[in-house]
Scaffold this motif. Structure first.
Motif, PDB file in Angstrom:
ATOM      1  N   PRO A 137       0.835  -1.210   0.000  1.00 22.03           N
ATOM      2  CA  PRO A 137       0.000   0.000   0.000  1.00 22.03           C
ATOM      3  C   PRO A 137       0.870   1.260   0.000  1.00 22.03           C
ATOM      4  CG  PRO A 137      -0.823  -1.565   1.600  1.00 22.03           C
ATOM      5  CD  PRO A 137       0.494  -2.105   1.116  1.00 22.03           C
ATOM      6  N   GLY A 138       0.478   2.216  -0.808  1.00 21.50           N
ATOM      7  CA  GLY A 138       1.257   3.452  -0.915  1.00 21.50           C
ATOM      8  C   GLY A 138       2.183   3.451  -2.125  1.00 21.50           C
ATOM      9  N   SER A 139       2.291   2.299  -2.812  1.00 22.00           N
ATOM     10  CA  SER A 139       3.192   2.227  -3.974  1.00 22.00           C
ATOM     11  C   SER A 139       2.785   3.272  -5.014  1.00 22.00           C
ATOM     12  CB  SER A 139       3.137   0.831  -4.611  1.00 22.00           C
ATOM     13  OG  SER A 139       3.653  -0.123  -3.704  1.00 22.00           O
ATOM     14  N   VAL A 140       3.790   3.975  -5.531  1.00 14.78           N
ATOM     15  CA  VAL A 140       3.529   5.073  -6.471  1.00 14.78           C
ATOM     16  C   VAL A 140       3.535   4.508  -7.895  1.00 14.78           C
ATOM     17  CG1 VAL A 140       4.315   7.310  -7.323  1.00 14.78           C
ATOM     18  CG2 VAL A 140       4.640   6.706  -4.912  1.00 14.78           C
ATOM     19  N   LEU A 141       2.370   4.507  -8.543  1.00 15.69           N
ATOM     20  CA  LEU A 141       2.251   3.930  -9.886  1.00 15.69           C
ATOM     21  C   LEU A 141       2.521   4.970 -10.965  1.00 15.69           C
ATOM     22  CD1 LEU A 141      -0.981   1.849  -9.229  1.00 15.69           C
ATOM     23  CD2 LEU A 141       1.397   1.063  -9.160  1.00 15.69           C
ATOM     24  N   TRP A 142       2.248   6.222 -10.649  1.00 13.06           N
ATOM     25  CA  TRP A 142       2.465   7.317 -11.626  1.00 13.06           C
ATOM     26  C   TRP A 142       2.666   8.589 -10.805  1.00 13.06           C
ATOM     27  CZ3 TRP A 142       0.387  12.066 -12.363  1.00 13.06           C
ATOM     28  CH2 TRP A 142       0.612  12.696 -13.602  1.00 13.06           C
TER      29      TRP A 142
ATOM     30  N   ARG B  98      16.017  13.465   8.278  1.00 13.15           N
ATOM     31  CA  ARG B  98      14.982  14.454   7.980  1.00 13.15           C
ATOM     32  C   ARG B  98      14.574  14.446   6.515  1.00 13.15           C
ATOM     33  NH1 ARG B  98      16.677  20.275   9.339  1.00 13.15           N
ATOM     34  NH2 ARG B  98      14.604  20.939   8.788  1.00 13.15           N
ATOM     35  N   ARG B  99      15.547  14.304   5.633  1.00 20.65           N
ATOM     36  CA  ARG B  99      15.259  14.424   4.199  1.00 20.65           C
ATOM     37  C   ARG B  99      14.569  13.182   3.646  1.00 20.65           C
ATOM     38  NH1 ARG B  99      15.613  19.634   2.376  1.00 20.65           N
ATOM     39  NH2 ARG B  99      16.755  20.615   4.048  1.00 20.65           N
ATOM     40  N   SER B 100      14.711  12.035   4.316  1.00 23.09           N
ATOM     41  CA  SER B 100      14.042  10.849   3.783  1.00 23.09           C
ATOM     42  C   SER B 100      12.724  10.611   4.515  1.00 23.09           C
ATOM     43  CB  SER B 100      14.963   9.630   3.867  1.00 23.09           C
ATOM     44  OG  SER B 100      15.491   9.481   5.166  1.00 23.09           O
ATOM     45  N   ILE B 101      12.775  10.153   5.748  1.00 29.42           N
ATOM     46  CA  ILE B 101      11.498   9.884   6.426  1.00 29.42           C
ATOM     47  C   ILE B 101      11.207  10.872   7.555  1.00 29.42           C
ATOM     48  CG2 ILE B 101      11.539   7.421   5.903  1.00 29.42           C
ATOM     49  CD1 ILE B 101      12.269   7.103   8.914  1.00 29.42           C
ATOM     50  N   VAL B 130      17.224   1.458  14.216  1.00 30.47           N
ATOM     51  CA  VAL B 130      18.044   1.778  13.036  1.00 30.47           C
ATOM     52  C   VAL B 130      17.607   0.921  11.855  1.00 30.47           C
ATOM     53  CG1 VAL B 130      20.368   1.627  12.072  1.00 30.47           C
ATOM     54  CG2 VAL B 130      20.014   2.653  14.323  1.00 30.47           C
ATOM     55  N   ASP B 131      17.354  -0.360  12.118  1.00 29.49           N
ATOM     56  CA  ASP B 131      16.945  -1.254  11.024  1.00 29.49           C
ATOM     57  C   ASP B 131      15.560  -0.863  10.481  1.00 29.49           C
ATOM     58  OD1 ASP B 131      18.059  -4.245  10.125  1.00 29.49           O
ATOM     59  OD2 ASP B 131      15.967  -3.833   9.662  1.00 29.49           O
ATOM     60  N   VAL B 132      14.648  -0.518  11.381  1.00 24.86           N
ATOM     61  CA  VAL B 132      13.307  -0.089  10.946  1.00 24.86           C
ATOM     62  C   VAL B 132      13.415   1.169  10.086  1.00 24.86           C
ATOM     63  CG1 VAL B 132      11.127   0.924  11.757  1.00 24.86           C
ATOM     64  CG2 VAL B 132      12.025  -1.133  12.846  1.00 24.86           C
ATOM     65  N   LEU B 133      14.235   2.112  10.528  1.00 25.68           N
ATOM     66  CA  LEU B 133      14.371   3.370   9.778  1.00 25.68           C
ATOM     67  C   LEU B 133      14.978   3.127   8.398  1.00 25.68           C
ATOM     68  CD1 LEU B 133      15.593   5.734  12.646  1.00 25.68           C
ATOM     69  CD2 LEU B 133      13.316   5.638  11.612  1.00 25.68           C
ATOM     70  N   LYS B 134      15.934   2.199   8.333  1.00 25.59           N
ATOM     71  CA  LYS B 134      16.520   1.871   7.024  1.00 25.59           C
ATOM     72  C   LYS B 134      15.458   1.289   6.096  1.00 25.59           C
ATOM     73  CE  LYS B 134      21.274   0.826   8.374  1.00 25.59           C
ATOM     74  NZ  LYS B 134      22.163  -0.279   8.717  1.00 25.59           N
ATOM     75  N   ARG B 135      14.633   0.409   6.647  1.00 24.82           N
ATOM     76  CA  ARG B 135      13.589  -0.207   5.818  1.00 24.82           C
ATOM     77  C   ARG B 135      12.578   0.832   5.345  1.00 24.82           C
ATOM     78  NH1 ARG B 135      14.027  -5.675   6.053  1.00 24.82           N
ATOM     79  NH2 ARG B 135      15.663  -6.185   7.551  1.00 24.82           N
ATOM     80  N   ARG B 138      14.030   2.948   2.670  1.00 30.70           N
ATOM     81  CA  ARG B 138      14.116   2.229   1.394  1.00 30.70           C
ATOM     82  C   ARG B 138      12.736   2.149   0.730  1.00 30.70           C
ATOM     83  NH1 ARG B 138      17.196  -1.894   3.319  1.00 30.70           N
ATOM     84  NH2 ARG B 138      15.492  -3.387   3.441  1.00 30.70           N
ATOM     85  N   TRP B 139      11.731   1.797   1.523  1.00 30.07           N
ATOM     86  CA  TRP B 139      10.370   1.718   0.962  1.00 30.07           C
ATOM     87  C   TRP B 139       9.911   3.103   0.515  1.00 30.07           C
ATOM     88  CZ3 TRP B 139       7.773  -1.503   5.467  1.00 30.07           C
ATOM     89  CH2 TRP B 139       8.376  -2.769   5.485  1.00 30.07           C
ATOM     90  N   GLY B 140      10.331   4.123   1.251  1.00 27.41           N
ATOM     91  CA  GLY B 140       9.885   5.488   0.954  1.00 27.41           C
ATOM     92  C   GLY B 140      10.286   5.972  -0.425  1.00 27.41           C
ATOM     93  N   ALA B 141      11.273   5.296  -1.042  1.00 26.97           N
ATOM     94  CA  ALA B 141      11.681   5.681  -2.398  1.00 26.97           C
ATOM     95  C   ALA B 141      10.598   5.352  -3.416  1.00 26.97           C
ATOM     96  CB  ALA B 141      12.983   4.986  -2.765  1.00 26.97           C
ATOM     97  N   VAL B 142       9.765   4.355  -3.119  1.00 24.39           N
ATOM     98  CA  VAL B 142       8.730   3.953  -4.092  1.00 24.39           C
ATOM     99  C   VAL B 142       7.328   3.955  -3.485  1.00 24.39           C
ATOM    100  CG1 VAL B 142      10.323   2.581  -5.488  1.00 24.39           C
ATOM    101  CG2 VAL B 142       9.125   1.509  -3.581  1.00 24.39           C
ATOM    102  N   VAL B 143       7.251   4.324  -2.210  1.00 28.49           N
ATOM    103  CA  VAL B 143       5.959   4.332  -1.517  1.00 28.49           C
ATOM    104  C   VAL B 143       5.693   5.730  -0.982  1.00 28.49           C
ATOM    105  CG1 VAL B 143       4.802   3.544   0.604  1.00 28.49           C
ATOM    106  CG2 VAL B 143       5.951   1.893  -0.863  1.00 28.49           C
ATOM    107  N   ASP B 144       4.464   6.187  -1.134  1.00 25.09           N
ATOM    108  CA  ASP B 144       4.081   7.488  -0.599  1.00 25.09           C
ATOM    109  C   ASP B 144       3.328   7.253   0.722  1.00 25.09           C
ATOM    110  OD1 ASP B 144       3.098   9.944  -0.002  1.00 25.09           O
ATOM    111  OD2 ASP B 144       2.000  10.242  -1.875  1.00 25.09           O
ATOM    112  N   PHE B 145       4.063   7.372   1.839  1.00 21.78           N
ATOM    113  CA  PHE B 145       3.432   7.105   3.141  1.00 21.78           C
ATOM    114  C   PHE B 145       2.315   8.098   3.441  1.00 21.78           C
ATOM    115  CE2 PHE B 145       7.785   5.341   3.939  1.00 21.78           C
ATOM    116  CZ  PHE B 145       7.398   4.025   4.079  1.00 21.78           C
ATOM    117  N   GLU B 146       2.480   9.322   2.936  1.00 21.91           N
ATOM    118  CA  GLU B 146       1.495  10.369   3.223  1.00 21.91           C
ATOM    119  C   GLU B 146       0.125  10.031   2.652  1.00 21.91           C
ATOM    120  OE1 GLU B 146       2.184  12.904   5.078  1.00 21.91           O
ATOM    121  OE2 GLU B 146       4.332  12.540   5.231  1.00 21.91           O
TER     122      GLU B 146
END
Lengths: 297, 182
Positions: A137-142, B98-101, B130-135, B138-146
């Motif tokens: 969930p939250g994956s950016v598709l576009w 700050r700049r990532s999560i 530290v491990d949770v923040l790394k994960r 990493r997910w934040g690069a392709v996932v929009d948590f907001e």
């Protein structure tokens, strides 16, 4: 460097979005790359139209019709490094889904550069998805990014709002310009324009300063003229202020001298003092002229 | 305790917005002009970044304002109840990203909210964090948590914590016999 996504993403043409617009009391105007009139009290009202092929997007992302998707807008501010969600709507499984993106963005957490990121997001997958499809969930598709600069590099005039009922100023007054007397101290810590929260007309005009109506413009013009008048009064009544002295950069003395020089480049401080004393009405008219009171923009 | 009370006080009473609180010279002024005695009482012989504002994540007052700002809940009742979830060193780990999560207030609040309930199975708190923040980074690069709702976000953070604990437990089991051999 382009980002590599570990899941299927559709081609960019599944979404078409129009340009960003800024909504003002007088209508909409294109959102420019720089907003020099922005400050932390500004609330940006933004709009853009878009059309999304919700069915095609799902198919080309390897997702079934039952997958839940959203169109959303996220903001990111460069100086605070904060981010947040500005807007969101569910994306139905139909092509040519028309949407109007509309939201208001308060200035509290913003500053520097503002990025507006429009995205299509997976909220929940469904049975029948491709093994290569996004699952998290939250994956950016576009996504699409728009970046603009929010503020000019000019220092902002120190302004605060307060209820004059709680202060030793007339309850019905519109504003009060506080100025200290230490000419060597920092001007930003020595000057404060207090606006009376009870004064609806002034509060409305100042809040709309980035996109004022005609009525707001008149109020703001009166405010500017009065601020200049009070600063000049202070400059001319402080006997210690001398135009031959080099005050520290950013000090109250330097600012007061600058105001006098910019408003009346042809007059010495002494000449201004004389005129203010002997012909106060003429001096007052000169201030109106210098501050362009009620002159059309 | 002093830091937590001051964090709340600064955030409630300074009248700063985030854009202003990101200006480093403001914190240098507060530390060196407004409160030099308290600053040097809190950190006797401080390194420069504790008072100069060269790094807000280390600044004696700036880091406290930001801690309160990132963890304050948008509610009237106990808005600062998450302030004491992390110790100073642990929060530094978050703030340094700050700049990532670290810029996502909803993510940081969610992490703080569920952190006490995470079963670390004996793994050191700092290692898990530290491990949770790394994960999450990493997910934040392709996932929009907001874009996620609170429950969805909680699940993401819980997933990251479960994976972190599992990996750390596996690592400690591998490292165990080696240490024994030595």
């Amino acid at each position: 460097m382009s980002r590599v996504f570990p899941f299927l993403r559709p081609p960019s043409d599944v979404v078409s979005v129009g340009p960003w617009s800024r909504l003002t009391p007088d209508g909409a105007e294109p959102l420019t790359d720089t907003l020099p009139d922005w400050d932390y009290s500004t609330t940006l009202a933004l709009h853009r139209a878009g059309s999304v092929d919700g069915l095609r997007l799902r198919r080309l992302s390897g997702l079934p019709i039952g997958a839940t998707l959203d169109v959303s807008v996220q903001w990111f501010a460069s100086n605070s490094a904060l981010r947040g969600r500005a807007w969101r709507i569910g994306l139905p499984a139909e092509d040519g889904f028309e949407t109007n993106i509309d939201f208001r963005l308060p200035g509290d957490d913003l500053g520097g550069h503002l990025e507006l990121i429009t995205s299509v997001i997976l909220r929940a997958s469904a049975p029948g998805a491709s093994p290569a499809a996004a699952t998290r969930p939250g994956s950016v598709l576009w996504s699409d990014r728009h970046r603009l600069k929010l503020e000019a590099d000019n220092t902002l005039f120190p302004i605060a709002t307060a209820d004059f009922h709680d202060l030793p100023y007339p309850t019905g007054a519109a504003w009060y310009l506080h100025i200290d007397e230490d000419l060597e101290s920092a001007a930003l810590g020595s000057i404060l324009l207090l606006l009376n929260e009870r004064h609806a007309v002034v509060m409305r005009a100042v809040e709309a300063a980035s996109a004022p109506t005609e009525a707001d413009r008149r109020v703001l013009s009166a405010l500017r003229t009065d601020v200049m008048r009070v600063l000049l009064d202070k400059a001319l009544t402080l006997d210690d202020l001398n135009d031959h002295v080099e005050y520290p950069i950013g000090s109250l003395g330097a600012v007061l001298l600058n105001v006098a020089r910019i408003a009346f480049p042809a007059f010495s401080l002494e000449a201004l003092r004389r005129e203010r004393q002997t012909a106060p009405a003429l001096f007052s008219s000169r201030v109106q002229d210098a501050s362009q009171l009620l002159v059309e923009p | 305790m002093f830091d937590l009370e001051i964090a709340q006080l600064l955030h409630q009473r300074c009248g700063l917005v985030a854009g202003e609180a990101a200006v480093r010279s403001i914190w240098a002024f507060i530390a060196l002009v407004l409160l030099p005695d308290v600053s040097y009482w809190r950190y006797p012989r401080p390194p420069g970044d504790r008072v100069l504002g060269t790094d807000i994540t280390r600044h004696v007052w700036g880091r406290l304002w930001w801690r309160a700002h990132l963890l304050a809940l948008p509610q009237r009742f106990e808005p600062y109840r998450l302030l004491d979830t992390f110790g100073e060193a642990a929060f530094d780990q978050i703030f340094a990203r700050r700049r990532s999560i670290g810029g996502s207030r909803v993510l940081i609040r969610t992490l703080a909210d569920i952190w006490p309930s995470i079963d670390r199975s004996g793994a050191p708190e700092r290692d898990v964090l530290v491990d949770v923040l790394k994960r999450l980074s990493r997910w934040g690069a392709v996932v929009d948590f907001e874009a996620l709702d609170q429950n969805e976000l909680r699940r993401q953070v819980q997933d990251a914590a479960d994976e972190a604990v599992a990996v750390l437990r596996a690592q400690s089991q591998i490292a165990g016999p080696r240490h024994a051999d030595a």
